[in-house]
Design a protein around this motif. Structure first.
Motif, mmCIF file in Angstrom:
data_model
loop_
_atom_site.group_PDB
_atom_site.id
_atom_site.type_symbol
_atom_site.label_atom_id
_atom_site.label_comp_id
_atom_site.label_asym_id
_atom_site.label_seq_id
_atom_site.Cartn_x
_atom_site.Cartn_y
_atom_site.Cartn_z
ATOM 1 N N ASP A 11 54.245 -20.305 -60.941
ATOM 2 C CA ASP A 11 53.865 -21.537 -60.437
ATOM 3 C C ASP A 11 54.432 -21.602 -58.986
ATOM 4 O OD1 ASP A 11 52.815 -22.227 -62.687
ATOM 5 O OD2 ASP A 11 54.636 -23.431 -63.385
ATOM 6 N N TYR A 24 66.418 -13.116 -65.222
ATOM 7 C CA TYR A 24 65.832 -14.281 -66.055
ATOM 8 C C TYR A 24 64.629 -13.820 -66.642
ATOM 9 C CZ TYR A 24 68.937 -17.302 -63.147
ATOM 10 O OH TYR A 24 70.150 -17.795 -62.589
ATOM 11 N N ALA A 49 62.896 -15.203 -69.485
ATOM 12 C CA ALA A 49 62.435 -16.084 -70.705
ATOM 13 C C ALA A 49 61.049 -16.311 -70.175
ATOM 14 C CB ALA A 49 63.252 -17.420 -70.735
ATOM 15 N N ASP A 50 60.024 -16.739 -71.185
ATOM 16 C CA ASP A 50 58.636 -17.159 -70.891
ATOM 17 C C ASP A 50 58.586 -18.205 -69.902
ATOM 18 O OD1 ASP A 50 57.618 -15.254 -72.430
ATOM 19 O OD2 ASP A 50 57.341 -16.344 -74.437
ATOM 20 N N SER A 51 59.532 -19.104 -70.133
ATOM 21 C CA SER A 51 59.568 -20.152 -69.154
ATOM 22 C C SER A 51 59.973 -19.750 -67.598
ATOM 23 C CB SER A 51 60.492 -21.349 -69.406
ATOM 24 O OG SER A 51 62.030 -20.921 -69.734
ATOM 25 N N ASP A 52 60.773 -18.820 -67.479
ATOM 26 C CA ASP A 52 61.170 -18.207 -66.203
ATOM 27 C C ASP A 52 59.830 -17.554 -65.594
ATOM 28 O OD1 ASP A 52 63.763 -19.000 -66.375
ATOM 29 O OD2 ASP A 52 64.312 -17.060 -67.540
ATOM 30 N N LYS A 53 59.105 -16.780 -66.281
ATOM 31 C CA LYS A 53 57.941 -16.010 -65.930
ATOM 32 C C LYS A 53 57.005 -17.135 -65.463
ATOM 33 C CE LYS A 53 58.894 -12.077 -68.844
ATOM 34 N NZ LYS A 53 58.497 -11.292 -70.105
ATOM 35 N N GLN A 54 56.797 -18.388 -66.337
ATOM 36 C CA GLN A 54 55.803 -19.219 -66.021
ATOM 37 C C GLN A 54 56.371 -19.959 -64.578
ATOM 38 O OE1 GLN A 54 52.684 -20.270 -67.299
ATOM 39 N NE2 GLN A 54 52.842 -21.082 -65.318
ATOM 40 N N GLU A 55 57.484 -20.410 -64.515
ATOM 41 C CA GLU A 55 57.925 -20.807 -63.222
ATOM 42 C C GLU A 55 57.816 -19.762 -62.019
ATOM 43 O OE1 GLU A 55 61.676 -23.432 -61.250
ATOM 44 O OE2 GLU A 55 61.876 -22.563 -63.433
#
Length: 138
Positions: free
Chosen positions: A108, A97, A99-105
């Motif tokens: 977090d 995974y 994606a930028d959203s995966d890296k942010q999650e």
């Protein structure tokens, strides 16, 4: 959090490493490579099994896949950050995974690093060495 492409890593002291990946072959291969560096490695293939051993094993490094059966690596990381024994452990997401959203999650959830498969063993070695040689977790 860092993404590292993998220059040769500097030597590091042996660490207790928990490797969590549902791919048995990939986990076995990574475990053998980590052991050649002197690390003490435990391999688990799902989140609940990993969480069951952390209090006794007290890993200094956790290499954790995100797409695990039953419990995501994000959930495992969040739980690890609540436990005294793994609150400050080095958490490395090793995942497909990216994606930028995966890296942010991942950030977090408490991961220190996010490495996207396929990744070289040298990149993993570099992250571990840098994190324990005064290199900052990011």
């Amino acid at each position: 959090m860092t993404t590292i492409d993998g220059a040769p890593g500097e030597s590091t002291q042996p660490r207790r490493v928990l490797l969590v990946d549902d791919s048995v072959d990939a986990a076995e291969a990574m475990s053998m490579l980590l052991e050649t560096l002197g690390h003490e490695v435990r391999v688990m293939h799902d989140g609940p099994s990993a969480l069951a051993i952390v209090d006794d094993f007290a890993p200094e490094v956790v290499i954790l896949d995100i797409g695990l059966p039953g419990m995501s690596g994000f959930d495992v990381a969040r739980e690890l950050r609540t436990r005294a024994v793994t609150k400050t452990a080095l958490l490395i997401a090793l995942t497909g995974y990216g994606a930028d959203s995966d890296k942010q999650e991942a950030r977090d959830a408490g991961f220190d690093h996010h490495l996207v498969k396929p990744v070289s063993f040298t990149a993993i070695e570099t992250v571990i060495a840098a994190s324990f040689s005064g290199g900052q977790k990011s």
